[in-house]
Every structure is written in C-alpha cells, then in structure tokens.
Design a protein around this motif. Structure first.
Motif, PDB file in Angstrom:
ATOM      1  N   ARG A  12       0.814  -1.219   0.000  1.00 46.30           N
ATOM      2  CA  ARG A  12       0.000   0.000   0.000  1.00 46.30           C
ATOM      3  C   ARG A  12       0.852   1.275   0.000  1.00 46.30           C
ATOM      4  O   ARG A  12       0.311   2.379   0.012  1.00 46.30           O
ATOM      5  CB  ARG A  12      -0.931   0.005   1.209  1.00 46.30           C
ATOM      6  N   ASN A  13       2.164   1.119  -0.015  1.00 43.28           N
ATOM      7  CA  ASN A  13       3.065   2.271  -0.011  1.00 43.28           C
ATOM      8  C   ASN A  13       3.384   2.670  -1.451  1.00 43.28           C
ATOM      9  O   ASN A  13       4.063   1.936  -2.165  1.00 43.28           O
ATOM     10  CB  ASN A  13       4.357   1.918   0.726  1.00 43.28           C
ATOM     11  N   PRO A  14       2.921   3.831  -1.923  1.00 39.56           N
ATOM     12  CA  PRO A  14       3.150   4.227  -3.319  1.00 39.56           C
ATOM     13  C   PRO A  14       4.613   4.461  -3.654  1.00 39.56           C
ATOM     14  O   PRO A  14       4.986   4.438  -4.824  1.00 39.56           O
ATOM     15  CB  PRO A  14       2.333   5.512  -3.466  1.00 39.56           C
ATOM     16  N   ASP A  15       5.474   4.702  -2.652  1.00 43.00           N
ATOM     17  CA  ASP A  15       6.898   4.880  -2.937  1.00 43.00           C
ATOM     18  C   ASP A  15       7.538   3.574  -3.402  1.00 43.00           C
ATOM     19  O   ASP A  15       8.522   3.587  -4.145  1.00 43.00           O
ATOM     20  CB  ASP A  15       7.643   5.393  -1.702  1.00 43.00           C
ATOM     21  N   SER A  45       5.469   0.682  -4.468  1.00 38.90           N
ATOM     22  CA  SER A  45       4.574  -0.157  -5.261  1.00 38.90           C
ATOM     23  C   SER A  45       3.857   0.665  -6.318  1.00 38.90           C
ATOM     24  O   SER A  45       3.301   1.727  -6.021  1.00 38.90           O
ATOM     25  CB  SER A  45       3.534  -0.832  -4.354  1.00 38.90           C
ATOM     26  N   LEU A  46       3.848   0.147  -7.543  1.00 41.86           N
ATOM     27  CA  LEU A  46       3.090   0.788  -8.625  1.00 41.86           C
ATOM     28  C   LEU A  46       1.621   0.384  -8.598  1.00 41.86           C
ATOM     29  O   LEU A  46       0.835   0.874  -9.405  1.00 41.86           O
ATOM     30  CB  LEU A  46       3.707   0.410  -9.976  1.00 41.86           C
ATOM     31  N   MET A  47       1.250  -0.501  -7.672  1.00 41.14           N
ATOM     32  CA  MET A  47      -0.134  -0.958  -7.540  1.00 41.14           C
ATOM     33  C   MET A  47      -0.697  -0.598  -6.167  1.00 41.14           C
ATOM     34  O   MET A  47      -1.552  -1.286  -5.639  1.00 41.14           O
ATOM     35  CB  MET A  47      -0.205  -2.472  -7.765  1.00 41.14           C
ATOM     36  N   ALA A  48      -0.206   0.496  -5.591  1.00 42.05           N
ATOM     37  CA  ALA A  48      -0.621   0.871  -4.237  1.00 42.05           C
ATOM     38  C   ALA A  48      -2.116   1.148  -4.153  1.00 42.05           C
ATOM     39  O   ALA A  48      -2.775   0.770  -3.172  1.00 42.05           O
ATOM     40  CB  ALA A  48       0.171   2.090  -3.769  1.00 42.05           C
ATOM     41  N   ALA A  49      -2.670   1.799  -5.166  1.00 41.63           N
ATOM     42  CA  ALA A  49      -4.108   2.104  -5.135  1.00 41.63           C
ATOM     43  C   ALA A  49      -4.928   0.823  -5.168  1.00 41.63           C
ATOM     44  O   ALA A  49      -5.925   0.683  -4.440  1.00 41.63           O
ATOM     45  CB  ALA A  49      -4.468   3.009  -6.312  1.00 41.63           C
ATOM     46  N   GLU A  50      -4.512  -0.136  -6.002  1.00 38.91           N
ATOM     47  CA  GLU A  50      -5.234  -1.403  -6.085  1.00 38.91           C
ATOM     48  C   GLU A  50      -5.112  -2.191  -4.777  1.00 38.91           C
ATOM     49  O   GLU A  50      -6.050  -2.893  -4.378  1.00 38.91           O
ATOM     50  CB  GLU A  50      -4.686  -2.236  -7.254  1.00 38.91           C
ATOM     51  N   ALA A  51      -3.963  -2.072  -4.097  1.00 46.34           N
ATOM     52  CA  ALA A  51      -3.763  -2.788  -2.837  1.00 46.34           C
ATOM     53  C   ALA A  51      -4.698  -2.289  -1.746  1.00 46.34           C
ATOM     54  O   ALA A  51      -5.016  -3.034  -0.801  1.00 46.34           O
ATOM     55  CB  ALA A  51      -2.308  -2.650  -2.385  1.00 46.34           C
ATOM     56  N   GLN A  52      -5.162  -1.047  -1.861  1.00 45.78           N
ATOM     57  CA  GLN A  52      -6.102  -0.513  -0.882  1.00 45.78           C
ATOM     58  C   GLN A  52      -7.448  -1.233  -0.936  1.00 45.78           C
ATOM     59  O   GLN A  52      -8.234  -1.159   0.017  1.00 45.78           O
ATOM     60  CB  GLN A  52      -6.321   0.989  -1.129  1.00 45.78           C
ATOM     61  N   ARG A  53      -7.725  -1.956  -1.997  1.00 44.22           N
ATOM     62  CA  ARG A  53      -9.033  -2.580  -2.193  1.00 44.22           C
ATOM     63  C   ARG A  53      -9.096  -4.006  -1.679  1.00 44.22           C
ATOM     64  O   ARG A  53     -10.139  -4.650  -1.765  1.00 44.22           O
ATOM     65  CB  ARG A  53      -9.381  -2.554  -3.687  1.00 44.22           C
TER      66      ARG A  53
END
Length: 261
Positions: free
Chosen positions: A26-29, A31-39
């Motif tokens: 969930r860390n955007p620094d 992961s390029l999929m941080a937004a998807e990981a929030q789900r």
C-alpha cells in the motif's frame, strides 16, 4: 506475501479473488499498484494471518519470511516461490509463472504484450542519450545486470556507473563522480529511511555544490525495485522526468570537458 509478487497478483486478479497482500504493497513509494492494494486485505507475513484467511494459494518471493513459508508448507498450503527479476526477460518469465499459477495465463500474456509495446515505443524515439549517475548513500548504484539499470537505459539514460572509471569502483567515491561528470544525479526516494552515515556520501559537500537543485532528480523506488510489466510504464514516465530535469539545467559543469573518457 511479498511487495513485488503482490503487484503481479494485483495486476492479474480482481480484488474478490485476493485474500490479502503484504501491508507494504500500500506504499506508493515502493509499489506501482498501491491504489489497487487498498481494495484488498493485508497481511504482515505472519503464518497465523494466512491460516485465518485460508487461501487456496500462497504467492511468495524466494526470500520472503522463510520461517512463515516453511510452516505454511508443512501445514499443506499450496505455494509458489517467485525469484526477484533483474531484467525484462526475467519479468516475462515470472509473470508467466504467476499467471499460470493463478489460472490467468491469457491475462499474463496481455500484461507482457503491453510491456513490450511500451518498450518498443521507448526504443523508437530514444532522443539524445542523457548521462546520469544513479547515486545514493552507497555511492554509484544501478550496476549492469540490475533492473534499475535496465529501466534507466529503457528511459534513454546512460548510467555512468557502468563506464570507466566508475565501473571499476565498488564503493562510493566523490572524486570519481567528478571525473564522470554526469549531467544529472538520479536518487531513489528512500523507503522509511532514517538519517545515518550514508548521508556523508550522498550529501557530500562537493555533491551539494555541483549537483544540488535542478541537477538532482529524485524518483520513486517503485520505478525499479520490483520486476513487473508495469516498470515499462514507469520507464516511459521516467524518460519525461529526465528530459524535464535536463531542460532545467542552464549551464554545463565547469569540469565536464575534462572528464575521463
């Protein structure tokens, strides 16, 4: 259970098919999929969490929490262990591995095809090769055969760490940095990094004098830390960032003409 393999899983499957990903995803620094990981749900690499979530498959990196992996295997949980990718060929291989394991081979091939289109787009219009030094508290970074270097080259940069005299140094050396005279320093934004002795190299007074300001480009570690098909999109963004940073440099380094060739 691994920040890198999680991104492949998130790119291959809808949220309802994912029991959890590591909390680091969930860390955007990083992961390029941080937004998807929030789900989807998260785990902290604990076997108790996995047992409670009862997944049909555990996807782990080859170095991920060995004790947890060993216990889950003894408990009979199906598991795949995925190597770290250091090249675009590695990315193709591990994407197919994970896609096959989760029953989505066609989706995996689509991700690879998208990556290859991005790489072809970058290769068609390389523009002027921009000399950069991947530089951090360990000195020169992004050596040959690393994913970081592959992303820099795809973005149109020449990494001076792999040219003489820098290529002969396996340690930080500010004098060698002066000799190579890169137009820009590229630094990865540290993940949870705290001040330490490494800063004595990264922030040496010579480095500050000649490269502070427009000559330093700080990028997300997510651009190069994990080998997924998404790094081709990151390379495309990086090319734009490199060119924009170079355009802000108004004068050449005073010693650039005398650098070692």
């Amino acid at each position: 259970m691994n920040q890198c393999t999680d991104q492949l899983v998130l790119a291959l499957l809808p949220p309802e098919r994912i029991a959890s990903v590591t909390w680091l995803s969930r860390n955007p620094d990083g992961s390029l999929m941080a937004a998807e990981a929030q789900r989807v749900g998260i785990n902290h690499g604990l076997s108790e969490e996995v047992v409670r979530q009862q997944p049909d498959l555990v996807v782990a990196g080859s170095f991920t929490t060995p004790a947890t992996r060993g216990l889950l295997q003894r408990l009979g949980y199906p598991m795949i262990e995925v190597d770290h990718a250091e090249s675009f060929d590695d990315i193709r291989r591990i994407t197919r591995q994970v896609a096959q394991a989760v029953g989505e081979p066609a989706r995996g091939e689509a991700l690879i095809a998208r990556m290859d289109r991005r790489l072809a787009e970058l290769a068609r219009a390389p523009g002027p090769r921009l000399r950069v030094a991947a530089w951090d508290g360990a000195g020169f970074n992004a050596s040959k055969a690393s994913l970081y270097n592959a992303v820099l080259e795809a973005a149109g940069a020449v990494n001076v760490a792999n040219e003489p005299p820098a290529s002969t140094y396996g340690r930080p050396d500010v004098e060698v940095l002066l000799q190579t005279a890169p137009t820009l320093l590229v630094m990865g934004a540290g993940l949870g990094r705290k001040p330490g002795l490494r800063d004595n190299v990264e922030r040496h007074r010579i480095v500050r004098r000649y490269w502070d300001g427009p000559r330093t480009l700080t990028i997300r570690q997510a651009y190069y830390i994990c080998g997924t098909p998404l790094v081709a999109d990151a390379a495309l963004r990086l090319r734009g960032e490199l060119r924009a940073a170079a355009a802000r440099v108004r004068t050449p380094l005073p010693f650039a003409a005398t650098r070692a060739l």
